[in-house]
Design a protein around this motif. Structure first.
Motif, PDB file in Angstrom:
ATOM      1  N   GLY A   1     147.926  72.680  16.303  1.00 27.76           N
ATOM      2  CA  GLY A   1     146.618  72.251  16.743  1.00 27.76           C
ATOM      3  C   GLY A   1     145.902  71.370  15.745  1.00 27.76           C
ATOM      4  O   GLY A   1     144.810  70.906  15.999  1.00 27.76           O
TER       5      GLY A   1
ATOM      6  N   GLN B   1     157.466  84.681  37.747  1.00 28.10           N
ATOM      7  CA  GLN B   1     157.367  84.328  39.164  1.00 28.10           C
ATOM      8  C   GLN B   1     158.706  84.509  39.849  1.00 28.10           C
ATOM      9  O   GLN B   1     158.779  84.951  40.992  1.00 28.10           O
ATOM     10  CB  GLN B   1     156.886  82.878  39.307  1.00 28.10           C
ATOM     11  CG  GLN B   1     155.504  82.696  38.729  1.00 28.10           C
ATOM     12  CD  GLN B   1     154.869  81.381  39.112  1.00 28.10           C
ATOM     13  OE1 GLN B   1     154.921  80.959  40.254  1.00 28.10           O
ATOM     14  NE2 GLN B   1     154.231  80.730  38.163  1.00 28.10           N
TER      15      GLN B   1
ATOM     16  N   SER C   1     152.041  72.068  41.571  1.00 31.50           N
ATOM     17  CA  SER C   1     150.939  72.909  42.044  1.00 31.50           C
ATOM     18  C   SER C   1     151.411  73.996  42.990  1.00 31.50           C
ATOM     19  O   SER C   1     150.615  74.801  43.442  1.00 31.50           O
ATOM     20  CB  SER C   1     149.861  72.053  42.714  1.00 31.50           C
ATOM     21  OG  SER C   1     150.386  71.443  43.857  1.00 31.50           O
ATOM     22  N   THR C   2     152.718  74.040  43.289  1.00 31.62           N
ATOM     23  CA  THR C   2     153.164  75.141  44.145  1.00 31.62           C
ATOM     24  C   THR C   2     153.639  76.327  43.323  1.00 31.62           C
ATOM     25  O   THR C   2     153.978  77.361  43.875  1.00 31.62           O
ATOM     26  CB  THR C   2     154.292  74.702  45.096  1.00 31.62           C
ATOM     27  OG1 THR C   2     155.175  73.849  44.409  1.00 31.62           O
ATOM     28  CG2 THR C   2     153.741  74.005  46.296  1.00 31.62           C
ATOM     29  N   LEU C   3     153.643  76.179  42.024  1.00 34.73           N
ATOM     30  CA  LEU C   3     153.900  77.343  41.183  1.00 34.73           C
ATOM     31  C   LEU C   3     152.555  77.809  40.642  1.00 34.73           C
ATOM     32  O   LEU C   3     151.684  76.999  40.350  1.00 34.73           O
ATOM     33  CB  LEU C   3     154.831  76.965  40.026  1.00 34.73           C
ATOM     34  CG  LEU C   3     156.293  76.697  40.417  1.00 34.73           C
ATOM     35  CD1 LEU C   3     157.040  76.046  39.275  1.00 34.73           C
ATOM     36  CD2 LEU C   3     156.979  77.990  40.813  1.00 34.73           C
ATOM     37  N   ASN C   4     152.429  79.126  40.527  1.00 35.60           N
ATOM     38  CA  ASN C   4     151.187  79.683  39.991  1.00 35.60           C
ATOM     39  C   ASN C   4     150.975  79.156  38.568  1.00 35.60           C
ATOM     40  O   ASN C   4     151.802  79.378  37.695  1.00 35.60           O
ATOM     41  CB  ASN C   4     151.319  81.205  39.990  1.00 35.60           C
ATOM     42  CG  ASN C   4     150.036  81.895  39.590  1.00 35.60           C
ATOM     43  OD1 ASN C   4     149.127  81.263  39.068  1.00 35.60           O
ATOM     44  ND2 ASN C   4     149.963  83.171  39.825  1.00 35.60           N
ATOM     45  N   PRO C   5     149.868  78.438  38.339  1.00 39.15           N
ATOM     46  CA  PRO C   5     149.716  77.729  37.062  1.00 39.15           C
ATOM     47  C   PRO C   5     149.599  78.638  35.854  1.00 39.15           C
ATOM     48  O   PRO C   5     149.857  78.194  34.740  1.00 39.15           O
ATOM     49  CB  PRO C   5     148.436  76.908  37.261  1.00 39.15           C
ATOM     50  CG  PRO C   5     147.708  77.591  38.359  1.00 39.15           C
ATOM     51  CD  PRO C   5     148.753  78.176  39.250  1.00 39.15           C
ATOM     52  N   ILE C   6     149.185  79.879  36.044  1.00 38.90           N
ATOM     53  CA  ILE C   6     148.968  80.717  34.853  1.00 38.90           C
ATOM     54  C   ILE C   6     149.922  81.900  34.805  1.00 38.90           C
ATOM     55  O   ILE C   6     149.633  82.919  34.201  1.00 38.90           O
ATOM     56  CB  ILE C   6     147.500  81.183  34.745  1.00 38.90           C
ATOM     57  CG1 ILE C   6     147.093  81.974  35.979  1.00 38.90           C
ATOM     58  CG2 ILE C   6     146.559  80.020  34.547  1.00 38.90           C
ATOM     59  CD1 ILE C   6     145.757  82.652  35.813  1.00 38.90           C
ATOM     60  N   ARG C   7     151.063  81.774  35.463  1.00 35.09           N
ATOM     61  CA  ARG C   7     152.055  82.839  35.371  1.00 35.09           C
ATOM     62  C   ARG C   7     153.366  82.219  34.904  1.00 35.09           C
ATOM     63  O   ARG C   7     153.751  81.155  35.371  1.00 35.09           O
ATOM     64  CB  ARG C   7     152.223  83.482  36.750  1.00 35.09           C
ATOM     65  CG  ARG C   7     152.922  84.807  36.725  1.00 35.09           C
ATOM     66  CD  ARG C   7     152.651  85.544  38.028  1.00 35.09           C
ATOM     67  NE  ARG C   7     153.495  86.715  38.154  1.00 35.09           N
ATOM     68  CZ  ARG C   7     153.283  87.860  37.528  1.00 35.09           C
ATOM     69  NH1 ARG C   7     152.233  87.985  36.752  1.00 35.09           N
ATOM     70  NH2 ARG C   7     154.092  88.880  37.700  1.00 35.09           N
TER      71      ARG C   7
ATOM     72  N   PHE D   1     152.893  74.143  33.714  1.00 30.47           N
ATOM     73  CA  PHE D   1     152.363  72.898  33.161  1.00 30.47           C
ATOM     74  C   PHE D   1     153.177  72.414  31.969  1.00 30.47           C
ATOM     75  O   PHE D   1     153.053  71.267  31.555  1.00 30.47           O
ATOM     76  CB  PHE D   1     150.890  73.056  32.778  1.00 30.47           C
ATOM     77  CG  PHE D   1     150.645  73.825  31.518  1.00 30.47           C
ATOM     78  CD1 PHE D   1     150.446  73.166  30.315  1.00 30.47           C
ATOM     79  CD2 PHE D   1     150.608  75.212  31.543  1.00 30.47           C
ATOM     80  CE1 PHE D   1     150.231  73.879  29.158  1.00 30.47           C
ATOM     81  CE2 PHE D   1     150.397  75.923  30.383  1.00 30.47           C
ATOM     82  CZ  PHE D   1     150.208  75.260  29.190  1.00 30.47           C
TER      83      PHE D   1
ATOM     84  N   TYR E   1     155.134  78.103  31.097  1.00 38.55           N
ATOM     85  CA  TYR E   1     154.209  78.005  32.222  1.00 38.55           C
ATOM     86  C   TYR E   1     154.506  76.689  32.934  1.00 38.55           C
ATOM     87  O   TYR E   1     154.988  75.741  32.303  1.00 38.55           O
ATOM     88  CB  TYR E   1     152.768  78.023  31.720  1.00 38.55           C
ATOM     89  CG  TYR E   1     152.364  79.343  31.143  1.00 38.55           C
ATOM     90  CD1 TYR E   1     151.983  80.393  31.972  1.00 38.55           C
ATOM     91  CD2 TYR E   1     152.386  79.560  29.769  1.00 38.55           C
ATOM     92  CE1 TYR E   1     151.629  81.611  31.444  1.00 38.55           C
ATOM     93  CE2 TYR E   1     152.033  80.789  29.230  1.00 38.55           C
ATOM     94  CZ  TYR E   1     151.653  81.804  30.079  1.00 38.55           C
ATOM     95  OH  TYR E   1     151.308  83.014  29.566  1.00 38.55           O
TER      96      TYR E   1
END
Lengths: 552, 328
Positions: free
Chosen positions: A306, A113, A102-108, A154, A152
């Motif tokens: 998917g 970064q 959570s310390t990395l920007n989740p959507i970049r 995640f 990303y």
């Protein structure tokens, strides 16, 4: 003597809150030279993070340095100008945090970064950034750079994210690294590799490191200097390892005792041996309680496109066999994702096994579907204590309601008049003060919440308790007391435990036998002392070697 | 594809609801002086003497051929009425939403970045005022101040002052069509007509968007990754716009979808106040006259709009957030 590289003198930090000013830390003194690693050790609320944050002026809008000075390489940081902060943050002093996901920007994207960081501090231009990003990732021993730069957060593991955070911290060749619980929540083997990486930087670059941790074992193994904090104050500071051999302050002694080591015993975790545990434990008769045969749990994976038509499957639990005797505690250890939690959920009948048998006192309870198991008479015999004492309690129910719930739901002959007595007795049994029994979870401390969770699980006199990392969210001194409580309950009521944990030191103290799990399979099992002293499987050896140990 | 059953549901419900409304279209159209016989004649003409089920079958059969029926009020086919009026409503709604976004997002960001300062309080006052003013009232107030008192705005009588001819139809949006045509005078006149009703809608939409922006930004600014980025010395501007705002966009998108659908509803009143020839005012007239075909057509258009809107929001969501995949 020359001035230290980083000097914190008489630091006091205040926070303005709605209820008035809170003095978070007071009179902190820390000296650190280049190439040194200092540990700030303390439990939650001790002010160790606040101390570190004040160095980079990250106290937020309501916090301010009330007193004292912070000098870093001749610069005063207690009241920095915006331009000084700009030069210092990330360039001179870098920081890594707990919970890297959570310390990395989740959507970049990770690569973006990293290049943000490089361009911010003029370490690279738009043209050179991609190449520099790859160089940085190599420095933190990430080989698969192409995948990682385009991923990303995640999509990466926790350990990988922490490596990326370290790469961010290295981007500008910072000279001081503040590591705030950098490996909490990571597996021991990952923890070891992250710490080895940091120690390599200390050696090769003369990096100074402040390691904030609650784990004395980590501090012992990796640090040169030690500061012990309690309630916002430094209670003991020591420039060598004598802290561990001859601690001065009673709090340090308590912490040391509570930290599970290679040879510690559960009754010695507190300064005085509790009466309940003073007698030696009785031998366990080999009466079979639970027998698991060929247990398999298969999940269907979604493929990249998917559609799940390809039928990719994944065996989270892959043919597991073991037995638990009455009155015995069996430890189940392994890293995250090895299938130990799935196994425990299968046995607790919260999930449906794909194959195999779960024999409870000779009866195959795997035959009853997980939905119908609530009506099975065996439901009250198998209960569970969950990992997160906060998340597993309904925030709107009082401790009384929480403890009485299984009685109301599952006890057939329950008597309304007796309910109150019954709940009070349970509270007493787990050592929850009766004046707290009408409080809501958020009004209780972590240890008290854990007690509620245990009281609820033993409410119906179960035969088997499944403990899913019951102490991993607790401070060591609280963990010590909870472990003692569990041991006491087992001895008194002849309870059986399946103790699931990643922490071998904790499991070792309570368990008679240990199962080591890797990729859904049990790779080693045996008597605890045997497994710990003479591990046979390579994975067990790796696990054991990765645990930071206090000197015995 | 999940939209198909919901559209069928809308068709059925719209049909049943309009039939169960009080009022008899035959009586309405026969006029005050009509006798029993002429009413019965009109009823037969309209097919109202048949059973409801029969009427529904006929209606559905017509629908499949793209025939929405004929509006009794205007005598035109509902499809042509709606297609003529729909761009007017859309132009108004989109302009209103755009204005609201332009005001609300910066306001929300400023409030979140400086919590509990005067700008935060100002934001709160705006939001409260916007949320608590009925839309017909704010519309009338704007007309009163800017048309009657100050005379800055043209009279609120539709899309274009009658000095101008409507531009040739390309998109149906007068401002854009006029510009395509190179007729900037007409475009300016259309824009002038547009501005007051659009502001009225914007005031209405401002409150939820600003409030959501503020809270989403506060969450993002308090997050671990913003703290880490600050510690790493990333520029504050970049933190606010790239790190925080992008993450705050996710809840914002959800609320924008909701606000847009509120606006479609609010349109009905605004169009009445400003005599805007959109589908909202058309629907109100149709409802008063028990004009079944027109009301059903309106509901159907709205339902399609909602479906399209949700689809657009979903697609935007996957674009902004890599964690959301199409198959969800």
């Amino acid at each position: 003597m020359a001035k230290p590289f980083l000097q914190i003198k008489n630091l006091a930090v205040d926070f303005a809150t709605r209820r008035g000013v809170v003095h978070a830390v007071d009179d902190i003194n820390i000296n650190l030279n280049k190439g040194e690693v200092i540990a700030i050790v303390g439990e939650s609320g001790s002010g160790k993070s606040v101390t570190a944050y004040s160095i980079l002026n990250l106290l937020g809008n309501n916090g301010k340095i009330a007193k004292g000075s912070i000098t870093f390489d001749g610069m005063n940081l207690e009241n920095p100008s915006a331009s000084l902060l700009k030069d210092i943050r990330g360039r001179e002093i870098a920081m890594i945090f707990q919970n890297p996901m959570s310390t990395l920007n989740p959507i970049r994207k990770v690569g973006d970064q990293l290049s943000d960081m490089l361009r911010q501090h003029a370490q690279a231009t738009n043209q050179t950034a991609p190449r520099k990003v790859i160089e940085l990732l190599h420095k933190v021993e990430i080989q698969d750079t192409r995948r990682v730069t385009n991923a990303y957060p995640f999509e990466l593991s926790g350990g990988m994210c922490q490596r990326v955070m370290i790469a961010l911290a290295l981007a500008c060749n910072s000279r001081l690294l503040i590591a705030d619980e950098p490996t909490t929540g990571l597996d021991v083997t990952t923890q070891k590799s992250i710490m080895d990486l940091i120690m390599g930087l200390v050696k090769h670059r003369n990096l100074a490191v402040i390691l904030i941790t609650h784990d004395l074992g980590m501090a012992y193994q990796y640090c040169d200097k030690f500061v012990v904090m309690e309630k916002g104050q430094v209670v003991e500071a020591c420039d060598d390892h004598s802290l561990f051999t001859s601690p001065q302050h009673s709090y340090t002694k308590k912490l040391l005792a509570a930290t599970p080591g290679i040879s510690s015993k559960v009754e010695h975790l507190t300064p005085t041996v509790p009466v309940e545990l003073s007698k030696p434990a009785v031998e366990i008769e080999k009466k079979e309680l639970l027998k698991v045969e060929g247990l398999v749990k298969t999940y269907i994976l979604k493929s990249q496109g998917g559609f799940k038509s390809q039928g990719n499957t994944f065996n989270a639990v892959d043919g597991v066999n073991f037995t638990i005797y009455q009155g015995e505690c069996v430890g189940l250890v392994g890293e995250s994702g090895c299938g130990k939690s799935t196994t425990s959920r299968l046995i607790a009948r919260l999930e449906q096994p794909s194959e195999g048998r779960i024999l409870f006192l000779g009866e195959d309870i795997g035959q009853v579907s997980d939905r119908d198991f609530i009506r099975s008479p065996r439901r009250k015999d198998i209960q569970m204590v969950f990992q997160d004492p906060t998340g597993s309690l309904n925030p709107r129910h009082s401790a009384f309601q929480l403890i009485s719930e299984p009685i109301l739901r599952l006890q057939k002959d329950f008597n309304k008049a007796n309910l109150k007595d019954q709940v009070y007795q349970l509270a007493e049994k787990v050592g929850l003060p009766l004046e707290l029994i009408y409080r809501l979870p958020h009004q209780l401390s972590g240890g008290q919440k854990a007690r509620v969770g245990i009281a609820r699980a033993i409410a119906l006199n179960p035969k088997l308790l499944i403990l899913d990392e019951p102490t991993s969210a607790l401070d060591v001194s609280v963990q010590a007391i909870v472990l003692q409580l569990l041991e006491h309950l087992r001895r008194e009521h002849n309870l059986s435990y399946l103790f699931v944990s990643h922490d071998l030191n904790v499991v070792r103290m309570l368990s008679q036998r240990i199962l080591v799990m890797q990729s859904g399979k049990i790779v080693e099992s045996g008597e605890t002392a045997e497994v710990m002293s003479k591990p046979k499987h390579l994975f067990t050896k790796t696990l054991l070697a990765a645990i930071p140990q206090l000197a015995s | 594809m999940l939209a198909v059953p919901s559209l069928i549901g809308v068709i059925v419900v719209a049909f049943v609801l309009t039939r169960s409304l009080p009022g008899d279209p035959a009586v309405y159209f026969a006029g005050i002086t009509a006798d029993e016989e002429s009413i019965a004649q009109i009823r037969e003409q309209l097919g109202l003497d048949k059973s409801i089920f029969h009427q529904f079958i006929v209606y559905c059969k017509n629908l499949t051929q793209g025939n929405l029926g004929v509006s009794l009020n205007t005598g035109q086919s509902v499809a042509s009425e709606l297609s003529a009026r729909f761009p007017a409503s859309l132009e108004l709604t989109l302009t209103g939403l755009a204005l609201a976004l332009m005001a609300a997002i910066p306001l929300g960001i400023l409030a979140a970045v400086n919590p509990n300062t005067w700008i935060d309080h100002l934001c709160r006052i705006f939001v409260t005022a916007g949320a608590s003013t009925p839309i017909f009232f704010s519309g009338l107030l704007l007309v009163f101040v800017f048309y009657y008192l100050l005379g800055w705005a043209p009279s609120p009588i539709g899309r274009l002052d009658f000095f101008y001819l409507s531009p040739p139809k390309v998109t149906g949006f007068y401002t854009i069509d006029a510009m395509i045509n190179g007729d900037f005078e007409t475009a300016a006149a259309a824009a002038k007509q547009l501005i007051l009703p659009a502001i009225t809608l914007a005031i209405f939409a401002l409150a939820p968007i600003a409030r959501m922006t503020r809270s989403a930004m506060l969450t993002a600014m308090g997050s671990e990754y913003v703290k880490a980025a600050t510690a790493n010395g990333i520029d504050r501007r970049k933190i606010i716009f790239v790190y925080a705002l992008r993450n705050a966009m996710l809840p914002l998108l959800t609320i924008m979808g909701l606000v847009f659908s509120y606006l479609l509803g609010a349109n009905v009143l605004v169009e009445k106040v400003f005599s805007w020839p959109g589908i909202g005012s058309f629907a109100v007239d149709a409802l008063v006259a028990s004009d079944f075909a027109a009301v059903q057509g309106f509901i159907l258009v709205m339902a399609v709009m909602f479906v399209v809107l949700n689809l657009v929001i979903d697609i935007l969501y996957t674009l902004v957030d890599p964690r959301v995949s199409i198959d969800g």
